[in-house]
Every structure is written in C-alpha cells, then in structure tokens.
Design a protein around this motif. Structure first.
Motif, PDB file in Angstrom:
ATOM      1  N   HIS A  79      -2.124  -7.456   0.957  1.00 47.35           N
ATOM      2  CA  HIS A  79      -2.601  -7.370  -0.433  1.00 47.35           C
ATOM      3  C   HIS A  79      -3.885  -8.180  -0.600  1.00 47.35           C
ATOM      4  O   HIS A  79      -4.853  -7.714  -1.213  1.00 47.35           O
ATOM      5  CB  HIS A  79      -1.565  -7.942  -1.414  1.00 47.35           C
ATOM      6  CG  HIS A  79      -0.308  -7.166  -1.530  1.00 47.35           C
ATOM      7  ND1 HIS A  79       0.923  -7.763  -1.423  1.00 47.35           N
ATOM      8  CD2 HIS A  79      -0.070  -5.853  -1.768  1.00 47.35           C
ATOM      9  CE1 HIS A  79       1.871  -6.847  -1.599  1.00 47.35           C
ATOM     10  NE2 HIS A  79       1.292  -5.674  -1.794  1.00 47.35           N
ATOM     11  N   LEU A  80      -3.873  -9.388  -0.065  1.00 50.91           N
ATOM     12  CA  LEU A  80      -5.026 -10.280  -0.234  1.00 50.91           C
ATOM     13  C   LEU A  80      -6.263  -9.741   0.466  1.00 50.91           C
ATOM     14  O   LEU A  80      -7.390  -9.936  -0.020  1.00 50.91           O
ATOM     15  CB  LEU A  80      -4.695 -11.685   0.258  1.00 50.91           C
ATOM     16  CG  LEU A  80      -3.638 -12.401  -0.570  1.00 50.91           C
ATOM     17  CD1 LEU A  80      -3.308 -13.757   0.040  1.00 50.91           C
ATOM     18  CD2 LEU A  80      -4.091 -12.552  -2.012  1.00 50.91           C
ATOM     19  N   ASP A  81      -6.080  -9.054   1.580  1.00 53.43           N
ATOM     20  CA  ASP A  81      -7.211  -8.427   2.270  1.00 53.43           C
ATOM     21  C   ASP A  81      -7.867  -7.389   1.355  1.00 53.43           C
ATOM     22  O   ASP A  81      -9.090  -7.362   1.221  1.00 53.43           O
ATOM     23  CB  ASP A  81      -6.727  -7.777   3.570  1.00 53.43           C
ATOM     24  CG  ASP A  81      -7.836  -7.029   4.278  1.00 53.43           C
ATOM     25  OD1 ASP A  81      -8.841  -7.667   4.652  1.00 53.43           O
ATOM     26  OD2 ASP A  81      -7.697  -5.794   4.461  1.00 53.43           O
ATOM     27  N   ILE A  82      -7.067  -6.568   0.711  1.00 57.01           N
ATOM     28  CA  ILE A  82      -7.598  -5.540  -0.195  1.00 57.01           C
ATOM     29  C   ILE A  82      -8.291  -6.193  -1.396  1.00 57.01           C
ATOM     30  O   ILE A  82      -9.402  -5.817  -1.775  1.00 57.01           O
ATOM     31  CB  ILE A  82      -6.485  -4.571  -0.659  1.00 57.01           C
ATOM     32  CG1 ILE A  82      -5.903  -3.797   0.531  1.00 57.01           C
ATOM     33  CG2 ILE A  82      -6.991  -3.626  -1.746  1.00 57.01           C
ATOM     34  CD1 ILE A  82      -6.868  -2.863   1.233  1.00 57.01           C
TER      35      ILE A  82
ATOM     36  N   SER B 185     -13.226  -7.577  -4.175  1.00 51.72           N
ATOM     37  CA  SER B 185     -14.007  -8.577  -4.920  1.00 51.72           C
ATOM     38  C   SER B 185     -15.475  -8.591  -4.490  1.00 51.72           C
ATOM     39  O   SER B 185     -16.332  -9.036  -5.250  1.00 51.72           O
ATOM     40  CB  SER B 185     -13.397  -9.968  -4.769  1.00 51.72           C
ATOM     41  OG  SER B 185     -13.677 -10.516  -3.493  1.00 51.72           O
ATOM     42  N   ARG B 186     -15.756  -8.098  -3.298  1.00 48.60           N
ATOM     43  CA  ARG B 186     -17.146  -8.022  -2.837  1.00 48.60           C
ATOM     44  C   ARG B 186     -17.852  -6.761  -3.353  1.00 48.60           C
ATOM     45  O   ARG B 186     -19.071  -6.674  -3.305  1.00 48.60           O
ATOM     46  CB  ARG B 186     -17.200  -8.077  -1.309  1.00 48.60           C
ATOM     47  CG  ARG B 186     -16.746  -9.423  -0.760  1.00 48.60           C
ATOM     48  CD  ARG B 186     -17.017  -9.588   0.724  1.00 48.60           C
ATOM     49  NE  ARG B 186     -16.392  -8.594   1.594  1.00 48.60           N
ATOM     50  CZ  ARG B 186     -15.172  -8.713   2.127  1.00 48.60           C
ATOM     51  NH1 ARG B 186     -14.445  -9.788   1.870  1.00 48.60           N
ATOM     52  NH2 ARG B 186     -14.698  -7.767   2.903  1.00 48.60           N
TER      53      ARG B 186
ATOM     54  N   LYS C  69      -6.676   1.030  -4.281  1.00 49.45           N
ATOM     55  CA  LYS C  69      -5.383   1.183  -3.624  1.00 49.45           C
ATOM     56  C   LYS C  69      -5.571   1.049  -2.123  1.00 49.45           C
ATOM     57  O   LYS C  69      -6.430   1.714  -1.541  1.00 49.45           O
ATOM     58  CB  LYS C  69      -4.768   2.564  -3.920  1.00 49.45           C
ATOM     59  CG  LYS C  69      -4.371   2.781  -5.366  1.00 49.45           C
ATOM     60  CD  LYS C  69      -3.272   1.818  -5.741  1.00 49.45           C
ATOM     61  CE  LYS C  69      -2.458   2.245  -6.907  1.00 49.45           C
ATOM     62  NZ  LYS C  69      -1.284   2.987  -6.597  1.00 49.45           N
ATOM     63  N   GLY C  70      -4.773   0.210  -1.502  1.00 56.76           N
ATOM     64  CA  GLY C  70      -4.788   0.084  -0.055  1.00 56.76           C
ATOM     65  C   GLY C  70      -3.889   1.141   0.559  1.00 56.76           C
ATOM     66  O   GLY C  70      -2.813   1.429   0.040  1.00 56.76           O
ATOM     67  N   LEU C  71      -4.352   1.723   1.647  1.00 55.79           N
ATOM     68  CA  LEU C  71      -3.567   2.722   2.367  1.00 55.79           C
ATOM     69  C   LEU C  71      -3.256   2.199   3.757  1.00 55.79           C
ATOM     70  O   LEU C  71      -4.155   1.861   4.524  1.00 55.79           O
ATOM     71  CB  LEU C  71      -4.337   4.038   2.496  1.00 55.79           C
ATOM     72  CG  LEU C  71      -4.662   4.788   1.209  1.00 55.79           C
ATOM     73  CD1 LEU C  71      -5.468   6.038   1.529  1.00 55.79           C
ATOM     74  CD2 LEU C  71      -3.394   5.153   0.463  1.00 55.79           C
ATOM     75  N   ARG C  72      -1.965   2.146   4.083  1.00 56.01           N
ATOM     76  CA  ARG C  72      -1.542   1.690   5.404  1.00 56.01           C
ATOM     77  C   ARG C  72      -1.425   2.833   6.386  1.00 56.01           C
ATOM     78  O   ARG C  72      -1.698   2.676   7.565  1.00 56.01           O
ATOM     79  CB  ARG C  72      -0.186   0.981   5.315  1.00 56.01           C
ATOM     80  CG  ARG C  72      -0.233  -0.309   4.514  1.00 56.01           C
ATOM     81  CD  ARG C  72       1.152  -0.807   4.260  1.00 56.01           C
ATOM     82  NE  ARG C  72       1.835   0.160   3.393  1.00 56.01           N
ATOM     83  CZ  ARG C  72       2.988  -0.044   2.791  1.00 56.01           C
ATOM     84  NH1 ARG C  72       3.625  -1.169   2.971  1.00 56.01           N
ATOM     85  NH2 ARG C  72       3.524   0.872   2.012  1.00 56.01           N
TER      86      ARG C  72
END
Length: 159
Positions: free
Chosen positions: A17-20, A25-26, A87-90
C-alpha cells in the motif's frame, strides 16, 4: 490542483500500500488515502486505529492526508474535489475486478482510475495474508511498517 484518492480498507496497511501511495505522491499535488468504513465487515483494527497507523506511516509525505469515508467512493471523491482514483494491481485477477469498478466510477461521476502495477517485491502481498501469517506467529516485518508489526503482535496476542 491535481488531487487523487487511494482508497482501501487498509486492515492493516502494508508496504505494498505504501509503495502505491508514495509513487502517487510524486505524480499528484495531493493524495488522499481514503479508508473505507464498511459496517457489514468487522476488521482486525478499528477504522480509527487504521487511520492513526496510516497517518503515522505516511507522515513523511507532505502532500498525503488520510480520511475515512462510507458509501460510494465517487461521492467521497466529489467531496474531496478529486477526479482521479489510484489503484494498485498485483496480478491479472485484480484487473478483472478493478476494471469493472473503474468503468462504473467513470459512468457514475466521471472519476478516472489510474492503475499502478505493484512493485514485484509486493506482488503477492495482501492485508489478509499478513494477518494470517502474523496470527500463526510468522515474521511479517518485511511486509509492514514496524508500527503495524507491533500493533499486529499486540492485537493477535490479546485473549
């Protein structure tokens, strides 16, 4: 201002989550981490606990804030004046579900969805998996911030 929402239950927040959130944020002037209040589901942590943990672990990002919401995600986006969801996709299996949601959200309110592929280090990671491993005494320190690892250890050893 370019504003985006990263929604989820975050029960608990993981390094995935924090990676996304960090990558988003960048790209945006402001990122709002939206913690879903789902009264039909009882989580391991209360919404307030999840918000506190998220605020702590995202405190190094000046342009990230954490809020809770209930109801339709697009209504939350409208209230926050955000026109983009992150949304992050795994895996491909995530895409099938998330594509349907993205199409509904654009149809309901014109809210766009930006899919971010998860860093391969976190492609297998989920909050459910972290809770299961922690429950059985496994080491989750590589998968969650230390604050979360401690909270998991405390919560899962309570009677």
């Amino acid at each position: 201002m370019r504003r985006a929402v990263c929604p989820g239950s975050f029960d608990p927040v993981t390094n995935g989550h924090l990676d996304i959130v960090g990558r988003a944020s960048r790209l945006f002037d402001e990122v709002i981490v939206g913690v879903l209040i789902n009264q039909s589901k009882s989580g391991l942590f209360t919404v307030e606990e999840r918000i506190d943990m998220l605020r702590e672990v995202t405190s190094s990002y000046d342009n990230v804030r954490v809020e809770s919401f209930r109801g339709l995600l697009v209504d939350f986006c409208r209230a926050q004046q955000a026109s983009v969801l992150i949304k992050g996709l795994r895996a491909v299996s995530d895409f099938d579900y998330e594509l349907q949601m993205a199409q509904m959200n654009i149809g309901l309110a014109g809210v766009e969805t930006l899919f971010m592929p998860t860093n391969p280090l976190y492609s297998f990671l989920s909050s459910s998996l972290v809770k299961d491993v922690a429950k059985w005494g496994g080491d989750v320190s590589a998968h969650v911030p230390e604050l979360v690892r401690e909270a998991l250890a405390t919560r899962l050893t309570q009677p």
